[in-house]
Design a protein around this motif. Structure first.
Motif, PDB file in Angstrom:
ATOM      1  N   THR A  29       0.812  -1.215   0.000  1.00 39.62           N
ATOM      2  CA  THR A  29       0.000   0.000   0.000  1.00 39.62           C
ATOM      3  C   THR A  29       0.846   1.266   0.000  1.00 39.62           C
ATOM      4  O   THR A  29       0.391   2.318  -0.421  1.00 39.62           O
ATOM      5  CB  THR A  29      -0.929   0.035   1.223  1.00 39.62           C
ATOM      6  N   ARG A  30       2.079   1.162   0.490  1.00 33.82           N
ATOM      7  CA  ARG A  30       2.981   2.306   0.479  1.00 33.82           C
ATOM      8  C   ARG A  30       4.410   1.813   0.562  1.00 33.82           C
ATOM      9  O   ARG A  30       4.671   0.715   1.052  1.00 33.82           O
ATOM     10  CB  ARG A  30       2.693   3.276   1.627  1.00 33.82           C
ATOM     11  N   CYS A  31       5.328   2.629   0.085  1.00 32.44           N
ATOM     12  CA  CYS A  31       6.737   2.235   0.102  1.00 32.44           C
ATOM     13  C   CYS A  31       7.597   3.473   0.243  1.00 32.44           C
ATOM     14  O   CYS A  31       7.292   4.529  -0.317  1.00 32.44           O
ATOM     15  CB  CYS A  31       7.091   1.487  -1.184  1.00 32.44           C
ATOM     16  N   LEU A  32       8.683   3.363   1.007  1.00 34.36           N
ATOM     17  CA  LEU A  32       9.613   4.464   1.228  1.00 34.36           C
ATOM     18  C   LEU A  32      10.992   4.097   0.686  1.00 34.36           C
ATOM     19  O   LEU A  32      11.482   2.986   0.926  1.00 34.36           O
ATOM     20  CB  LEU A  32       9.719   4.788   2.715  1.00 34.36           C
ATOM     21  N   ILE A  33      11.590   5.017  -0.039  1.00 33.74           N
ATOM     22  CA  ILE A  33      12.911   4.816  -0.618  1.00 33.74           C
ATOM     23  C   ILE A  33      13.872   5.850  -0.029  1.00 33.74           C
ATOM     24  O   ILE A  33      13.574   7.041   0.006  1.00 33.74           O
ATOM     25  CB  ILE A  33      12.877   4.986  -2.153  1.00 33.74           C
ATOM     26  N   SER A  34      15.028   5.389   0.439  1.00 29.10           N
ATOM     27  CA  SER A  34      16.031   6.327   0.949  1.00 29.10           C
ATOM     28  C   SER A  34      16.673   7.067  -0.214  1.00 29.10           C
ATOM     29  O   SER A  34      17.184   6.451  -1.152  1.00 29.10           O
ATOM     30  CB  SER A  34      17.115   5.583   1.737  1.00 29.10           C
ATOM     31  N   LEU A  35      16.635   8.382  -0.148  1.00 28.33           N
ATOM     32  CA  LEU A  35      17.257   9.229  -1.179  1.00 28.33           C
ATOM     33  C   LEU A  35      17.952  10.369  -0.449  1.00 28.33           C
ATOM     34  O   LEU A  35      17.326  11.333  -0.017  1.00 28.33           O
ATOM     35  CB  LEU A  35      16.206   9.749  -2.157  1.00 28.33           C
ATOM     36  N   ASP A  36      19.269  10.262  -0.310  1.00 32.45           N
ATOM     37  CA  ASP A  36      20.030  11.124   0.586  1.00 32.45           C
ATOM     38  C   ASP A  36      20.362  12.503   0.033  1.00 32.45           C
ATOM     39  O   ASP A  36      20.796  13.373   0.774  1.00 32.45           O
ATOM     40  CB  ASP A  36      21.347  10.436   0.971  1.00 32.45           C
ATOM     41  N   HIS A  37      20.183  12.696  -1.269  1.00 32.99           N
ATOM     42  CA  HIS A  37      20.578  13.971  -1.869  1.00 32.99           C
ATOM     43  C   HIS A  37      19.934  14.076  -3.241  1.00 32.99           C
ATOM     44  O   HIS A  37      19.398  13.095  -3.762  1.00 32.99           O
ATOM     45  CB  HIS A  37      22.104  14.051  -1.990  1.00 32.99           C
ATOM     46  N   PHE A  38      19.986  15.256  -3.814  1.00 32.45           N
ATOM     47  CA  PHE A  38      19.466  15.443  -5.164  1.00 32.45           C
ATOM     48  C   PHE A  38      20.568  15.288  -6.216  1.00 32.45           C
ATOM     49  O   PHE A  38      20.288  15.283  -7.415  1.00 32.45           O
ATOM     50  CB  PHE A  38      18.790  16.813  -5.317  1.00 32.45           C
ATOM     51  N   GLY A  72       7.080   7.410  -0.941  1.00 30.30           N
ATOM     52  CA  GLY A  72       7.775   8.451  -0.204  1.00 30.30           C
ATOM     53  C   GLY A  72       9.274   8.272  -0.288  1.00 30.30           C
ATOM     54  O   GLY A  72       9.773   7.194  -0.625  1.00 30.30           O
ATOM     55  N   VAL A  73      10.005   9.335  -0.001  1.00 32.53           N
ATOM     56  CA  VAL A  73      11.460   9.258   0.100  1.00 32.53           C
ATOM     57  C   VAL A  73      11.858   9.659   1.514  1.00 32.53           C
ATOM     58  O   VAL A  73      11.222  10.509   2.140  1.00 32.53           O
ATOM     59  CB  VAL A  73      12.164  10.163  -0.930  1.00 32.53           C
ATOM     60  N   THR A  74      12.906   9.014   2.011  1.00 34.29           N
ATOM     61  CA  THR A  74      13.426   9.321   3.337  1.00 34.29           C
ATOM     62  C   THR A  74      14.750  10.046   3.211  1.00 34.29           C
ATOM     63  O   THR A  74      15.640   9.607   2.484  1.00 34.29           O
ATOM     64  CB  THR A  74      13.618   8.033   4.160  1.00 34.29           C
ATOM     65  N   LEU A  75      14.872  11.155   3.919  1.00 38.17           N
ATOM     66  CA  LEU A  75      16.085  11.964   3.884  1.00 38.17           C
ATOM     67  C   LEU A  75      16.609  12.157   5.297  1.00 38.17           C
ATOM     68  O   LEU A  75      15.907  12.683   6.163  1.00 38.17           O
ATOM     69  CB  LEU A  75      15.782  13.335   3.260  1.00 38.17           C
ATOM     70  N   CYS A  76      17.850  11.708   5.534  1.00 41.03           N
ATOM     71  CA  CYS A  76      18.533  12.027   6.790  1.00 41.03           C
ATOM     72  C   CYS A  76      19.402  13.249   6.520  1.00 41.03           C
ATOM     73  O   CYS A  76      20.325  13.198   5.703  1.00 41.03           O
ATOM     74  CB  CYS A  76      19.389  10.858   7.264  1.00 41.03           C
ATOM     75  N   VAL A  77      19.087  14.354   7.173  1.00 40.86           N
ATOM     76  CA  VAL A  77      19.772  15.617   6.894  1.00 40.86           C
ATOM     77  C   VAL A  77      21.153  15.631   7.535  1.00 40.86           C
ATOM     78  O   VAL A  77      21.299  15.459   8.740  1.00 40.86           O
ATOM     79  CB  VAL A  77      18.945  16.813   7.413  1.00 40.86           C
ATOM     80  N   THR A  78      22.165  15.839   6.706  1.00 44.97           N
ATOM     81  CA  THR A  78      23.540  15.975   7.180  1.00 44.97           C
ATOM     82  C   THR A  78      24.085  17.332   6.732  1.00 44.97           C
ATOM     83  O   THR A  78      23.381  18.121   6.105  1.00 44.97           O
ATOM     84  CB  THR A  78      24.417  14.825   6.634  1.00 44.97           C
ATOM     85  N   ARG A  86       9.998  12.020   4.135  1.00 45.65           N
ATOM     86  CA  ARG A  86      10.215  11.779   5.566  1.00 45.65           C
ATOM     87  C   ARG A  86      11.598  12.290   5.941  1.00 45.65           C
ATOM     88  O   ARG A  86      12.604  11.815   5.422  1.00 45.65           O
ATOM     89  CB  ARG A  86      10.089  10.286   5.899  1.00 45.65           C
ATOM     90  N   ILE A  87      11.628  13.234   6.849  1.00 46.24           N
ATOM     91  CA  ILE A  87      12.892  13.832   7.262  1.00 46.24           C
ATOM     92  C   ILE A  87      13.329  13.255   8.599  1.00 46.24           C
ATOM     93  O   ILE A  87      12.596  13.315   9.594  1.00 46.24           O
ATOM     94  CB  ILE A  87      12.770  15.361   7.363  1.00 46.24           C
ATOM     95  N   VAL A  88      14.520  12.686   8.601  1.00 48.13           N
ATOM     96  CA  VAL A  88      15.097  12.098   9.804  1.00 48.13           C
ATOM     97  C   VAL A  88      16.256  12.967  10.260  1.00 48.13           C
ATOM     98  O   VAL A  88      17.123  13.336   9.454  1.00 48.13           O
ATOM     99  CB  VAL A  88      15.598  10.662   9.538  1.00 48.13           C
ATOM    100  N   LEU A  89      16.281  13.315  11.523  1.00 48.70           N
ATOM    101  CA  LEU A  89      17.381  14.098  12.055  1.00 48.70           C
ATOM    102  C   LEU A  89      18.587  13.206  12.314  1.00 48.70           C
ATOM    103  O   LEU A  89      18.436  11.990  12.503  1.00 48.70           O
ATOM    104  CB  LEU A  89      16.963  14.813  13.341  1.00 48.70           C
ATOM    105  N   PRO A  90      19.789  13.776  12.321  1.00 46.36           N
ATOM    106  CA  PRO A  90      21.001  12.972  12.497  1.00 46.36           C
ATOM    107  C   PRO A  90      21.017  12.250  13.837  1.00 46.36           C
ATOM    108  O   PRO A  90      20.617  12.799  14.861  1.00 46.36           O
ATOM    109  CB  PRO A  90      22.132  14.002  12.399  1.00 46.36           C
ATOM    110  N   ILE A  91      21.464  10.999  13.793  1.00 49.90           N
ATOM    111  CA  ILE A  91      21.570  10.151  14.979  1.00 49.90           C
ATOM    112  C   ILE A  91      23.028   9.720  15.107  1.00 49.90           C
ATOM    113  O   ILE A  91      23.652   9.358  14.104  1.00 49.90           O
ATOM    114  CB  ILE A  91      20.662   8.912  14.846  1.00 49.90           C
ATOM    115  N   PRO A  92      23.628   9.769  16.293  1.00 47.22           N
ATOM    116  CA  PRO A  92      25.050   9.458  16.454  1.00 47.22           C
ATOM    117  C   PRO A  92      25.351   7.965  16.341  1.00 47.22           C
ATOM    118  O   PRO A  92      25.870   7.336  17.260  1.00 47.22           O
ATOM    119  CB  PRO A  92      25.362   9.985  17.863  1.00 47.22           C
TER     120      PRO A  92
END
Length: 240
Positions: free
Chosen positions: A6-15, A48-54, A79-85
């Protein structure tokens, strides 16, 4: 495919293609991600695309470029994910980056919510805050890796075994020893200082190492706002 997914998310880190391939350490990472997004979109699956902002995308201008780019792909959600150590950020001081991203992503989301030409912007920092759902790692959430390894969350490398050997029911019972409620902060952040110095290249960590880490950081914060306030109301209406 559409009958079951029904839905799918793809990691896409940059343009930029080079940035994506560098981050993923794979020369076809960008091409495969874009192809996956297009196939899903053409199949009328919520995509959707998932972006971890660096650091390399930490600005309103850079994110606007990213936003314009993914809009051309026809995606439904960012989907925006904040940086995790964890991973490449392990041991680095990312507090300023975290605060900066928290500030400008909320401002961008407010503007995008008023413009129907943009996809939905979903902020995990907001969704998993104490006021909403809290961090559900190990409590409402469980990850099954592609090799079957079970971890409390996709963002933490703590394995409690393999799904082929212990199954999901047993996995949740084991996790209950370490996750009593939802957390008030990201579990990856709160356990960052407990990661072992040796064997860092092996992730997820072996079960014994993982359990030692989790036993030092048992989550018992008290459930987040949804579980305290909203869920009882829903259950009351439904007569549960």
């Amino acid at each position: 495919m559409g009958k079951w997914v029904t839905r799918c998310l793809i990691s896409l880190d940059h343009f930029e293609k080079e940035q994506v391939n560098r981050k993923r350490r794979y020369h076809q990472a960008y091409d495969q991600a874009i192809r996956a997004v297009k196939l899903l979109h053409d199949s009328n699956i919520y995509t959707g695309v998932t972006l971890c902002v660096t650091d390399d995308i930490n600005s309103v201008d850079k994110f606007q470029q990213y936003l314009d780019f993914v809009c051309q792909l026809g995606i439904d959600e960012i989907r925006i994910v904040l940086p995790i150590p964890q991973g490449n950020l392990r041991g680095k001081d990312f507090r300023k980056l975290y605060i900066d991203v928290m500030r400008w992503t909320r401002d961008v989301k407010k503007k995008a919510d008023m413009d129907t030409s943009y996809p939905n912007i979903f902020l995990f920092s907001q969704f998993e805050s104490e006021e909403y759902m809290g961090c559900g790692a190990g409590y409402t959430y469980l990850t099954v890796n592609n090799d079957g390894a079970l971890t409390p969350c996709v963002c933490v490398p703590y394995s409690i075994g393999n799904v082929k050997e212990i199954g999901l029911k047993s996995a949740y019972k084991q996790l209950n020893d370490f996750f009593k409620t939802t957390g008030n902060t990201c579990y990856g952040r709160r356990t960052a200082q407990l990661l072992p110095e040796q064997g860092r290249e092996q992730v997820p960590y072996p079960k014994e190492v993982s359990q030692d880490i989790m036993s030092k950081c048992i989550v018992r914060d008290g459930n987040a706002g949804f579980f305290r306030n909203i869920l009882p109301e829903i259950q009351n209406v439904q007569g549960i």
